[in-house]
Scaffold this active site. Structure first.
Site, short mmCIF file in Angstrom:
data_model
loop_
_atom_site.label_atom_id
_atom_site.label_comp_id
_atom_site.label_asym_id
_atom_site.label_seq_id
_atom_site.Cartn_x
_atom_site.Cartn_y
_atom_site.Cartn_z
N GLU A 58 35.99 54.88 41.21
CA GLU A 58 37.51 54.21 41.58
C GLU A 58 38.08 53.46 40.48
O GLU A 58 37.27 52.29 39.83
CB GLU A 58 38.07 53.96 42.92
N ASP A 59 38.63 53.61 39.76
CA ASP A 59 39.73 52.50 39.11
C ASP A 59 40.23 51.68 38.66
O ASP A 59 39.78 50.21 38.06
CB ASP A 59 40.77 54.15 38.21
N ASP B 87 43.29 48.32 44.95
CA ASP B 87 44.94 47.79 44.94
C ASP B 87 44.96 46.67 46.71
O ASP B 87 43.75 46.06 47.46
CB ASP B 87 45.92 48.12 45.27
N PHE C 226 50.48 45.20 37.25
CA PHE C 226 50.88 46.55 36.98
C PHE C 226 50.15 46.53 35.75
O PHE C 226 50.01 46.40 34.45
CB PHE C 226 52.27 46.68 37.40
N ARG D 181 47.54 56.79 29.94
CA ARG D 181 45.76 57.12 31.25
C ARG D 181 44.87 56.90 29.72
O ARG D 181 44.45 56.56 29.82
CB ARG D 181 45.71 58.64 31.11
P1 IMP Z 1 45.45 51.44 46.64
O1 IMP Z 1 44.96 52.07 48.23
O2 IMP Z 1 46.70 50.10 47.25
O3 IMP Z 1 44.55 50.07 47.22
O4 IMP Z 1 45.82 51.36 45.50
C1 IMP Z 1 44.63 52.11 44.89
C2 IMP Z 1 45.43 53.26 43.72
O5 IMP Z 1 46.82 52.83 43.21
C3 IMP Z 1 44.68 53.68 42.98
O6 IMP Z 1 44.01 54.58 42.23
C4 IMP Z 1 45.80 53.45 41.33
O7 IMP Z 1 46.02 54.68 41.46
C5 IMP Z 1 46.65 52.95 42.16
N1 IMP Z 1 47.29 51.79 41.49
C6 IMP Z 1 46.75 50.79 42.38
N2 IMP Z 1 47.19 48.89 41.02
C7 IMP Z 1 47.62 49.87 39.99
C8 IMP Z 1 47.83 49.41 39.30
O8 IMP Z 1 47.87 48.02 38.33
N3 IMP Z 1 48.40 50.55 38.19
C9 IMP Z 1 48.17 51.69 37.70
N4 IMP Z 1 47.49 52.25 39.53
C10 IMP Z 1 47.33 51.48 40.06
MG MG Z 2 44.44 56.33 41.64
#
Ligand code: IMP
Ligand code: MG
Length: 170
Positions: free
Chosen positions: A94-95, A98, A147, A160
Site C-alpha cells: 500500500e502507498d 492514514d 497531505f 502521481r
Molecule cells: P485509510 O483507509 O484512511 O488508511 O487511507 C488510505 C488511502 O487514503 C491511501 O491508499 C491513499 O489513497 C489515501 N491517502 C491518505 N492520505 C493521503 C495523502 O496524504 N495523499 C494522498 N492520498 C492519501
Molecule cells: Mg490509495
C-alpha cells in the site's frame, strides 16, 4: 501552489531496497504473491518487487475511499485479485496508511481466503491520523500529518508521476 519535498528519490529507493531485502529474508526466499493496491501503490510496488531477489507474482486490487483530500469513509472494492492465494505467501503493498480503514478491511477480506502468510507493507504511515488500530508489518517512512503527493500518491488524480514525495504548502 508550491510543492515542497518531504522525501527525495534517493532516500526512497535506498529505503525501499532495504525493506525489500528484509521481506525476502522474512519470507525465507520463498515465492511471494505481491498484491499492489491501485492506483497509489503502483510506483512503490514495482520498486519493491525489483529489489526482491526471489520469485514474485504480481497481483492488483483496487480499493477507493478517497475523494479529493478527504476520506469518504466508504470503501469501494472495484478490482479483485486474479490469483488464488490459499496456502500461499502474500504481501499487501500500500502507498500510505492514514485512518487505517482500507488496510483493516482489506486484511480481513484476504485473511478469509486462508493464505499461508499475510503481511502488509506500506511506503508511508501517518500514525497521528489513525481511527482504527492498525500496525503494518513493514513501513518505509513514518510521516507527519500532511497531505502528500508523488511517487504514486495523487491529489485529484494529479501528481502521481512526481519521482519524490512532496506536500502542498497551503
Ligand atoms: P485509510 O483507509 O484512511 O488508511 O487511507 C488510505 C488511502 O487514503 C491511501 O491508499 C491513499 O489513497 C489515501 N491517502 C491518505 N492520505 C493521503 C495523502 O496524504 N495523499 C494522498 N492520498 C492519501
Ligand atoms: Mg490509495
Amino acid at each position: 501552489m508550491e510543492i515542497k519535498t518531504l522525501i527525495n528519490e534517493q532516500e526512497l529507493t535506498t529505503r525501499i531496497n532495504e525493506v525489500a531485502k528484509q521481506i525476502q529474508k522474512d519470507y525465507n526466499n520463498e515465492e511471494i504473491v505481491l498484491i499492489c493496491i491501485l492506483k497509489g501503490a503502483v510506483f512503490f510496488a514495482t520498486e519493491l518487487a525489483k529489489n526482491i531477489n526471489s520469485s514474485v507474482i504480481m497481483d492488483f486490487m483496487k480499493v477507493s475511499s478517497y475523494d479529493g483530500t478527504k476520506s469518504t469513509g466508504n470503501l469501494d472494492f472495484t478490482l479483485d485479485i486474479s490469483q488464488k492465494i490459499e496456502g500461499r505467501n502474500v504481501l499487501i503493498v500500500e502507498d500510505i496508511v492514514d485512518t487505517g480503514r482500507t488496510l483493516t478491511y482489506l486484511k480481513q477480506y484476504l485473511t478469509s481466503k486462508n493464505p499461508k502468510k499475510l503481511k502488509v507493507c506500506t511506503m508511508l504511515d501517518k500514525k497521528e491520523r489513525r481511527e482504527l488500530e492498525f500496525t503494518p508489518d513493514y513501513t518505509c517512512f513514518d510521516i507527519p500529518d500532511k497531505f502528500v503527493i508523488g511517487y504514486g500518491l495523487d491529489f485529484d488524480e494529479k501528481y502521481r508521476n512526481l519521482p519524490y514525495i512532496g506536500y502542498i504548502e497551503q
